[in-house]
Design an enzyme around this catalytic site. Structure first.
Site, PDB file in Angstrom:
ATOM      1  N   HIS A   1      -5.301   7.246  -2.051  1.00  0.00           N
ATOM      2  CA  HIS A   1      -6.253   6.245  -1.591  1.00  0.00           C
ATOM      3  C   HIS A   1      -7.451   6.191  -2.530  1.00  0.00           C
ATOM      4  CE1 HIS A   1      -4.567   7.024   2.655  1.00  0.00           C
ATOM      5  NE2 HIS A   1      -4.067   5.893   2.202  1.00  0.00           N
TER       6      HIS A   1
ATOM      7  N   HIS B   1       0.837  -1.203   0.000  1.00  0.00           N
ATOM      8  CA  HIS B   1       0.000   0.000   0.000  1.00  0.00           C
ATOM      9  C   HIS B   1       0.873   1.255   0.000  1.00  0.00           C
ATOM     10  CE1 HIS B   1      -3.563   2.425   1.413  1.00  0.00           C
ATOM     11  NE2 HIS B   1      -2.593   3.160   1.941  1.00  0.00           N
ATOM     12  N   GLU B   2       1.865   1.295   0.875  1.00  0.00           N
ATOM     13  CA  GLU B   2       2.735   2.470   0.964  1.00  0.00           C
ATOM     14  C   GLU B   2       3.578   2.639  -0.299  1.00  0.00           C
ATOM     15  OE1 GLU B   2       2.451   4.720   3.298  1.00  0.00           O
ATOM     16  OE2 GLU B   2       0.926   3.494   4.278  1.00  0.00           O
TER      17      GLU B   2
ATOM     18  N   HIS C   1       1.737   4.486  -2.882  1.00  0.00           N
ATOM     19  CA  HIS C   1       1.839   5.930  -2.679  1.00  0.00           C
ATOM     20  C   HIS C   1       3.153   6.452  -3.254  1.00  0.00           C
ATOM     21  CE1 HIS C   1      -1.752   6.523  -0.401  1.00  0.00           C
ATOM     22  NE2 HIS C   1      -1.375   5.809   0.644  1.00  0.00           N
TER      23      HIS C   1
END
EC number: 3.4.24.-
Length: 293
Positions: free
Chosen positions: A190, A180-181, A184
């Protein structure tokens, strides 16, 4: 110590373009002090449309006009990592187990995209720097590749794109959290912060992780995807329980990083999709304080 939270986008001057300064992701507090309730929120996940492989999700490309002229793509190109290659430096104080979780998350991108994370070489001036705080449990990352104009240039003239992964981020489903990070870091916001979010999720949120980003700041294409690894699992805030990419995640990365040989929709059957919840769920997260730079 509470690290400052920066959610400010500095747009380039159209006459004399400046390098875009990427934004930092919202922090995710992972404190275990459950008695300190920050907010309670009920959300209803409505029936979502079937994902169409021919459509894509979103990335943090500014879509604004000045004097009636749209910003040229070259002005936001600095958000993306050149050649889909991300040099990284992992702090030495991670344990071998923690480091293996980080590397496993990076390997997940290699399996389905052309993005490659590799150890930083001495000649790499721009790189991903992965470190952790001491005595503070947080996981956060900046959105997109940092420019030479940000606050994180080093005395040697290098530019760090920072990610903070503390031990709590690497327990349980640590691999999914790191994936997830890393999304980014590649430039993605998101999924539940899309400006069409409220047509899919009903409820009021008072937490910055649910701030909606309008199309002026984020380019959205295609159907809302609640199965994205960039979408919070509302039953387990702030933790991510997904440890795989959705079909749209794969197509998004391959599209914006021009992985032409991997854009086939044949990828879809190979990617497991988590079932979408349609029930009402109460959510509780912990107390945290953030400040702005």
């Amino acid at each position: 110590m509470i690290f400052p939270l920066l959610l400010t986008l500095i747009l380039p001057n159209f006459v004399a373009p400046k390098v875009l300064e990427p934004e930092k992701d919202d922090e995710i507090a992972v404190s275990t002090q459950r008695e300190k309730t920050f907010f309670d929120m009920k959300l209803i996940l409505t029936k979502l449309p079937t994902f169409e492989p021919s459509k894509y999700g979103h990335i943090n490309i500014p879509l604004r006009k000045k004097r009636g002229i749209a910003l040229h793509p070259l002005q936001w190109a600095s958000y993306l990592w050149p050649n889909a290659e991300v040099p990284y430096d992992i702090a030495t104080h991670y344990t071998s187990t923690e480091k293996s979780i980080i590397l496993s998350a990076m390997e997940a991108f290699k399996n389905v995209t052309c993005v490659r994370f590799r150890p930083r070489a001495a000649t790499d001036k721009h790189y991903l720097q992965i470190n952790k705080y001491f005595n503070v449990e947080r996981c956060f990352s900046y959105i997109g590749r940092q420019s030479s104009r940000t606050l994180f240039g080093t005395p040697e003239g290098n530019v760090e794109t920072r990610m903070r992964l503390d031990p709590a981020c690497l327990r349980g489903n640590g691999r999914g959290i790191v994936m997830h990070e890393l999304m980014h870091i590649l430039g993605f916001y998101h999924e539940h912060q899309r400006d069409d979010r409220d047509r899919r999720i009903v409820g009021s949120a008072v937490h910055y992780n649910f701030k909606i980003y309008r199309r002026a700041k984020t380019l959205y294409m295609g159907a809302y995807d609640a199965n994205s690894i960039m979408h919070y699992n509302f039953q387990n805030l702030p933790w991510q329980r997904r440890d795989h990419f959705s079909t749209s995640d794969i197509i998004n990365i391959n599209t914006f990083y021009k992985c032409k040989n991997l854009l086939s929709s044949k990828l879809a059957p190979k990617v497991p999709i988590s079932p979408t919840s349609t029930s009402t769920t109460a959510i509780t997260t912990t107390n945290t304080t953030t400040t702005k730079l």
